[in-house]
Motif scaffolding. Structure first.
Motif, PDB file in Angstrom:
ATOM      1  N   MET B   1     -19.141  17.123  10.258  1.00  0.00           N
ATOM      2  CA  MET B   1     -18.172  16.885   9.189  1.00  0.00           C
ATOM      3  C   MET B   1     -16.795  17.439   9.560  1.00  0.00           C
ATOM      4  O   MET B   1     -15.769  16.812   9.308  1.00  0.00           O
ATOM      5  CB  MET B   1     -18.695  17.539   7.907  1.00  0.00           C
ATOM      6  CG  MET B   1     -18.058  16.986   6.644  1.00  0.00           C
ATOM      7  SD  MET B   1     -18.309  15.190   6.482  1.00  0.00           S
ATOM      8  CE  MET B   1     -16.916  14.788   5.460  1.00  0.00           C
ATOM      9  N   ALA B   2     -16.824  18.615  10.188  1.00  0.00           N
ATOM     10  CA  ALA B   2     -15.566  19.232  10.592  1.00  0.00           C
ATOM     11  C   ALA B   2     -14.849  18.338  11.597  1.00  0.00           C
ATOM     12  O   ALA B   2     -13.622  18.214  11.566  1.00  0.00           O
ATOM     13  CB  ALA B   2     -15.843  20.607  11.215  1.00  0.00           C
ATOM     14  N   VAL B   3     -15.656  17.669  12.427  1.00  0.00           N
ATOM     15  CA  VAL B   3     -15.076  16.773  13.427  1.00  0.00           C
ATOM     16  C   VAL B   3     -14.392  15.607  12.725  1.00  0.00           C
ATOM     17  O   VAL B   3     -13.273  15.217  13.044  1.00  0.00           O
ATOM     18  CB  VAL B   3     -16.189  16.268  14.368  1.00  0.00           C
ATOM     19  CG1 VAL B   3     -15.598  15.335  15.420  1.00  0.00           C
ATOM     20  CG2 VAL B   3     -16.888  17.433  15.028  1.00  0.00           C
ATOM     21  N   PHE B   4     -15.110  15.081  11.740  1.00  0.00           N
ATOM     22  CA  PHE B   4     -14.555  13.958  11.003  1.00  0.00           C
ATOM     23  C   PHE B   4     -13.265  14.352  10.294  1.00  0.00           C
ATOM     24  O   PHE B   4     -12.278  13.625  10.303  1.00  0.00           O
ATOM     25  CB  PHE B   4     -15.597  13.458   9.995  1.00  0.00           C
ATOM     26  CG  PHE B   4     -15.053  12.402   9.078  1.00  0.00           C
ATOM     27  CD1 PHE B   4     -14.809  11.112   9.552  1.00  0.00           C
ATOM     28  CD2 PHE B   4     -14.763  12.689   7.751  1.00  0.00           C
ATOM     29  CE1 PHE B   4     -14.310  10.144   8.716  1.00  0.00           C
ATOM     30  CE2 PHE B   4     -14.248  11.723   6.913  1.00  0.00           C
ATOM     31  CZ  PHE B   4     -14.027  10.445   7.396  1.00  0.00           C
ATOM     32  N   GLN B   5     -13.299  15.560   9.716  1.00  0.00           N
ATOM     33  CA  GLN B   5     -12.113  16.049   9.006  1.00  0.00           C
ATOM     34  C   GLN B   5     -10.909  16.138   9.942  1.00  0.00           C
ATOM     35  O   GLN B   5      -9.806  15.712   9.613  1.00  0.00           O
ATOM     36  CB  GLN B   5     -12.405  17.427   8.432  1.00  0.00           C
ATOM     37  CG  GLN B   5     -12.269  17.440   6.927  1.00  0.00           C
ATOM     38  CD  GLN B   5     -12.836  18.693   6.327  1.00  0.00           C
ATOM     39  OE1 GLN B   5     -12.891  19.755   6.956  1.00  0.00           O
ATOM     40  NE2 GLN B   5     -13.279  18.579   5.092  1.00  0.00           N
ATOM     41  N   SER B  89      -2.554   4.410  23.386  1.00  0.00           N
ATOM     42  CA  SER B  89      -2.801   5.753  22.857  1.00  0.00           C
ATOM     43  C   SER B  89      -4.220   5.861  22.302  1.00  0.00           C
ATOM     44  O   SER B  89      -4.695   6.947  22.008  1.00  0.00           O
ATOM     45  CB  SER B  89      -1.771   6.108  21.784  1.00  0.00           C
ATOM     46  OG  SER B  89      -1.694   5.082  20.844  1.00  0.00           O
ATOM     47  N   MET B  90      -4.888   4.684  22.156  1.00  0.00           N
ATOM     48  CA  MET B  90      -6.263   4.718  21.682  1.00  0.00           C
ATOM     49  C   MET B  90      -7.153   5.495  22.649  1.00  0.00           C
ATOM     50  O   MET B  90      -8.072   6.182  22.252  1.00  0.00           O
ATOM     51  CB  MET B  90      -6.767   3.281  21.526  1.00  0.00           C
ATOM     52  CG  MET B  90      -8.098   3.175  20.834  1.00  0.00           C
ATOM     53  SD  MET B  90      -8.032   3.818  19.156  1.00  0.00           S
ATOM     54  CE  MET B  90      -7.822   2.333  18.247  1.00  0.00           C
ATOM     55  N   ARG B  91      -6.811   5.364  23.946  1.00  0.00           N
ATOM     56  CA  ARG B  91      -7.590   6.080  24.950  1.00  0.00           C
ATOM     57  C   ARG B  91      -7.579   7.585  24.686  1.00  0.00           C
ATOM     58  O   ARG B  91      -8.593   8.256  24.800  1.00  0.00           O
ATOM     59  CB  ARG B  91      -6.998   5.819  26.339  1.00  0.00           C
ATOM     60  CG  ARG B  91      -7.754   4.760  27.079  1.00  0.00           C
ATOM     61  CD  ARG B  91      -7.216   4.658  28.473  1.00  0.00           C
ATOM     62  NE  ARG B  91      -7.135   3.242  28.831  1.00  0.00           N
ATOM     63  CZ  ARG B  91      -6.515   2.802  29.893  1.00  0.00           C
ATOM     64  NH1 ARG B  91      -5.886   3.637  30.685  1.00  0.00           N
ATOM     65  NH2 ARG B  91      -6.511   1.533  30.165  1.00  0.00           N
ATOM     66  N   ILE B  92      -6.393   8.062  24.329  1.00  0.00           N
ATOM     67  CA  ILE B  92      -6.272   9.507  24.075  1.00  0.00           C
ATOM     68  C   ILE B  92      -7.157   9.893  22.890  1.00  0.00           C
ATOM     69  O   ILE B  92      -7.873  10.882  22.924  1.00  0.00           O
ATOM     70  CB  ILE B  92      -4.804   9.868  23.782  1.00  0.00           C
ATOM     71  CG1 ILE B  92      -3.926   9.396  24.944  1.00  0.00           C
ATOM     72  CG2 ILE B  92      -4.650  11.364  23.556  1.00  0.00           C
ATOM     73  CD1 ILE B  92      -2.456   9.373  24.633  1.00  0.00           C
ATOM     74  N   PRO B  97     -13.765  14.619  21.652  1.00  0.00           N
ATOM     75  CA  PRO B  97     -15.223  14.625  21.459  1.00  0.00           C
ATOM     76  C   PRO B  97     -15.622  14.148  20.064  1.00  0.00           C
ATOM     77  O   PRO B  97     -16.278  14.860  19.309  1.00  0.00           O
ATOM     78  CB  PRO B  97     -15.605  16.090  21.678  1.00  0.00           C
ATOM     79  CG  PRO B  97     -14.382  16.831  21.270  1.00  0.00           C
ATOM     80  CD  PRO B  97     -13.209  15.973  21.611  1.00  0.00           C
ATOM     81  N   VAL B  98     -15.190  12.958  19.680  1.00  0.00           N
ATOM     82  CA  VAL B  98     -15.510  12.393  18.379  1.00  0.00           C
ATOM     83  C   VAL B  98     -16.129  11.034  18.626  1.00  0.00           C
ATOM     84  O   VAL B  98     -15.652  10.267  19.462  1.00  0.00           O
ATOM     85  CB  VAL B  98     -14.241  12.234  17.527  1.00  0.00           C
ATOM     86  CG1 VAL B  98     -14.593  11.799  16.122  1.00  0.00           C
ATOM     87  CG2 VAL B  98     -13.435  13.524  17.500  1.00  0.00           C
ATOM     88  N   SER B  99     -17.197  10.746  17.883  1.00  0.00           N
ATOM     89  CA  SER B  99     -17.839   9.453  18.087  1.00  0.00           C
ATOM     90  C   SER B  99     -16.931   8.346  17.577  1.00  0.00           C
ATOM     91  O   SER B  99     -16.061   8.550  16.722  1.00  0.00           O
ATOM     92  CB  SER B  99     -19.178   9.408  17.369  1.00  0.00           C
ATOM     93  OG  SER B  99     -18.951   9.325  15.977  1.00  0.00           O
ATOM     94  N   ARG B 100     -17.156   7.134  18.113  1.00  0.00           N
ATOM     95  CA  ARG B 100     -16.302   6.010  17.708  1.00  0.00           C
ATOM     96  C   ARG B 100     -16.463   5.710  16.209  1.00  0.00           C
ATOM     97  O   ARG B 100     -15.525   5.287  15.557  1.00  0.00           O
ATOM     98  CB  ARG B 100     -16.658   4.769  18.529  1.00  0.00           C
ATOM     99  CG  ARG B 100     -16.091   4.862  19.921  1.00  0.00           C
ATOM    100  CD  ARG B 100     -16.022   3.492  20.554  1.00  0.00           C
ATOM    101  NE  ARG B 100     -15.455   3.615  21.882  1.00  0.00           N
ATOM    102  CZ  ARG B 100     -15.056   2.576  22.589  1.00  0.00           C
ATOM    103  NH1 ARG B 100     -15.178   1.352  22.111  1.00  0.00           N
ATOM    104  NH2 ARG B 100     -14.540   2.757  23.778  1.00  0.00           N
TER     105      ARG B 100
END
Lengths: 415, 250
Positions: B1-5, B89-92, B97-100
């Protein structure tokens, strides 16, 4: 993991599609109240024009200002399609006809009208009864443009379709109701309607409040009753217009209209008994554009005055004559000439006197004849025989000359 | 969740820093000003009331949900995808480390928040203008109805945004996405008028669905049907959009 993700995606996509498809279908299948209202109107119009032998239609309208009645009117129409005959009763308060009831009866061959406060019966006899059948209620949805109008109405109503609420009663009859308050009426519609109504009220009525400021449609509501056969028995509509007059007083002008359909197949239309009544009778041909039944009546002389303007007065300098020497339903012939009074011969520079022949024009039904003259230099023209007015309209180009306006209307010269 | 945030904050910040958002806000304010001027003009010119204090926000809503709101939603959605595809910039973004799935969801959420923010902004300023300049016609019920109408308008806008996202993942060029989206929008609008009995099939008719909540009799069945259609469309478009986004190679 990979497989799971794919399945999940597939499942959710299918779920979404199914959800859209099923609810959309359900939505299309479900009839909105507006559609039911439309259906009821269609059924009613169709039954009235084709199935019911007789029925009574009643329409009453009342206009109120802050609760005080300004005007009311009521009109009852009885139709008997088997005879066919119809009867009409109109009454109203306000500045029209002083509250007197007006009656009229009409069938294939005659029309009789009379009033409460007038003992005279006016009777018109018709010479061509076969053309009078269409005078009864005809189905407006059968007109060729009805489909287009329906589409336009659907588009205009748009998102308001769901405003009509339907309640079903135990006996199979339906109650339809709808109401729009100011928030629900689209602002543009409100503005256009208010402007229209404001001008209508302010323009032609003296007793109406003169609304000048802050005019808006406050509320529109309506109810309707549909019986178990799908025929609309009554429809009541109310509209409230609010606004301020010049003194700043708030007026709420409401218009209520109630239309009912009753006594289906049990209405009787009776021809009034004219024995011993004062009767004014005339024979008319209802439809002036139809073929003449007795063209011979136009034989003879028709005339009008030749006028000039002199010293700020109209002065008669002579007369124009059209003499019809022969006429039937296909051809006509005659002479056109002008006679100037003694002393005015100076105006008779181009005094005309010619014979003409005329042939019924191609125009369906109209008693219009195309003229050809002996000397074609006067050009072509037409004659129109006005059967109701007993006049003829003789128009030939170019007939006007300096200062004298040609008058194409000729009255019979009966002296 | 923190990643998503974190991803969401990142997306919101990107959106916020762009000029488009600012232009959208300015245009929204311009609509209110022009609308109010028009009302004042109608009032003094024709003697009509035009709109009362509560009707004015509704008038603004009926205009914006069919014009600038879809337009800027589309612009923002295109920017968020096609823009980043073309600028690379999508590559960046993807190297983090976040899933698509989380990135996709974060982007959609950011767009939804943008729409919501726009709606609230419009609501606030149109109410303000309505109360200052127009005859007071407010009741508590009507104020509540107005607020509610603005909030429920989020849903059809979201469907629209997801549709644009799907297009953005189908076509490469941002401009072509924009034009296809506009043509589709106009096409659906026209179809909705021509075939009004099938109008629930076209996504653009739902833009006006807030009207259903204003009806006195509250047509629950109709509201539920419309809601389910939009929900279904959301699920469908989201999945399809994500499928394409997931498969994309950069």
């Amino acid at each position: 993991m990979k497989f799971n993700k794919k399945t999940a995606m597939l499942v959710s996509f299918t779920l979404g599609t199914l959800l859209v498809a099923t609810t959309a279908l359900a939505d299309i299948a479900s009839k909105s109240g507006y559609d039911q209202l439309k259906d009821a109107l269609k059924v009613t119009a169709q039954q009235c024009s084709e199935k019911f032998d007789s029925y009574t239609m009643d329409l009453s309208i009342e206009v109120k200002d802050n609760g005080k009645t300004l005007e009311s009117s009521d009109s009852t129409q009885k139709y008997d399609r088997s005879k066919p005959a119809s009867e009409n009763i109109n009454s109203g308060s306000g500045n029209q006809n002083n509250g007197a009831k007006q009656y009229s009866y009409s069938d294939k061959t005659s029309m009789i009208s009379w009033q409460d406060n007038d003992p005279t019966y006016y009777v018109s006899e018709y010479t061509n009864p076969e053309e009078r059948q269409a005078g009864f209620f005809s189905n407006p949805f059968k007109e060729s443009s009805a489909d287009d109008f329906e589409k336009i109405a659907d588009a205009v109503v748009g998102s308001l379709k769901d405003q009509v609420v339907v309640t079903e009663n135990s006996d199979g009859s339906l109650g339809l109701a709808g109401s729009l308050t100011e928030v629900q009426i689209p602002a543009l519609v409100n503005a256009v309607v208010s402007l229209q109504l404001k001008q209508q009220f302010n323009g032609n009525r003296k007793d109406m409040p003169h609304l000048t400021k802050d005019v808006f449609v406050k509320e529109v509501k309506g109810t309707a009753k549909v019986n178990k056969d799908g025929v609309m028995e009554s429809i009541l509509g109310t509209a409230v217009l609010s606004g301020k007059d010049e003194q700043g007083t708030v007026h709420e002008v409401s218009v209520e209209a109630l239309a009912t359909l009753s006594e289906i197949n049990s209405t009787t239309v009776t021809k009034p008994d004219l024995t011993g009544k004062k009767v004014v009778e005339n024979i008319t041909n209802e439809n002036p554009s139809s073929e003449m039944s007795n063209p011979e009546k136009f034989m003879g002389k028709f005339k009008n005055d030749i006028l000039i303007e002199k010293d700020n007065k109209f002065v008669k300098v002579g007369e124009r004559f059209v003499e019809i020497t022969q006429i039937d339903n296909k051809t006509a012939a005659g002479r056109y000439y002008e006679v100037y009074k003694p002393g005015f011969e100076e105006y008779a520079t181009a005094q005309r006197d010619f014979k003409f022949a005329a042939k019924k024009s191609e125009q369906q039904g109209n008693p219009i004849y195309d003229i050809t003259t002996e000397s074609m230099n006067t050009g072509k023209g037409i004659i129109y025989f006005d059967q109701n007015g007993g006049k003829i309209n003789f128009n030939i180009n170019p007939l006007s000359n300096g200062g004298l306006q040609f008058d194409s209307n000729f009255s019979p010269d009966l002296d | 969740m923190a990643v998503f945030q974190a991803a969401l904050v990142n997306e919101i910040e990107k959106l916020y820093k762009k000029k488009k958002a600012l232009v959208a806000v300015l245009l929204a304010l311009a609509v209110i000003v022009i609308g109010q001027l028009a009302i004042v003009g109608v009032r003094s010119g024709f003697g009509l009331r035009g709109a009362g204090s509560v009707e004015f926000p509704m008038l603004v809503l009926s205009v914006v949900v069919n014009t600038i709101l879809p337009l800027f939603t589309a612009l923002v959605a295109i920017d968020s995808f096609s823009g980043e595809f073309s600028q690379n910039s999508m590559r960046i973004t993807l190297t983090r480390p976040v899933s698509r799935f989380k990135i996709f969801t974060a982007k959609i959420t950011a767009i939804a928040l943008f729409i919501l923010a726009m709606l609230f902004l419009l609501l606030f300023f149109s109410m303000l203008a309505g109360f200052i300049f127009n005859t007071n016609s407010a009741t508590w019920v009507s104020v509540f109805q107005t607020v509610f109408s603005y909030i429920v308008s989020l849903l059809p806008m979201l469907v629209l945004a997801l549709g644009v996202v799907l297009l953005a993942n189908t076509f490469k060029n941002g401009i072509s996405v924009f034009f296809v989206a506009i043509l589709l929008f106009i096409g659906l609008k026209v179809l909705g008028v021509l075939f009004s009995q099938y109008s629930s099939l076209f996504m653009t008719t739902q833009l006006d669905w807030y009207n259903l909540f204003l009806i006195n009799s509250f047509p629950l069945g109709k509201i539920i049907r419309q809601f389910l259609i939009m929900l279904g469309s959301c699920i469908m478009l989201f999945t399809a959009g994500f499928y394409l986004f997931d498969k994309k190679e950069f």
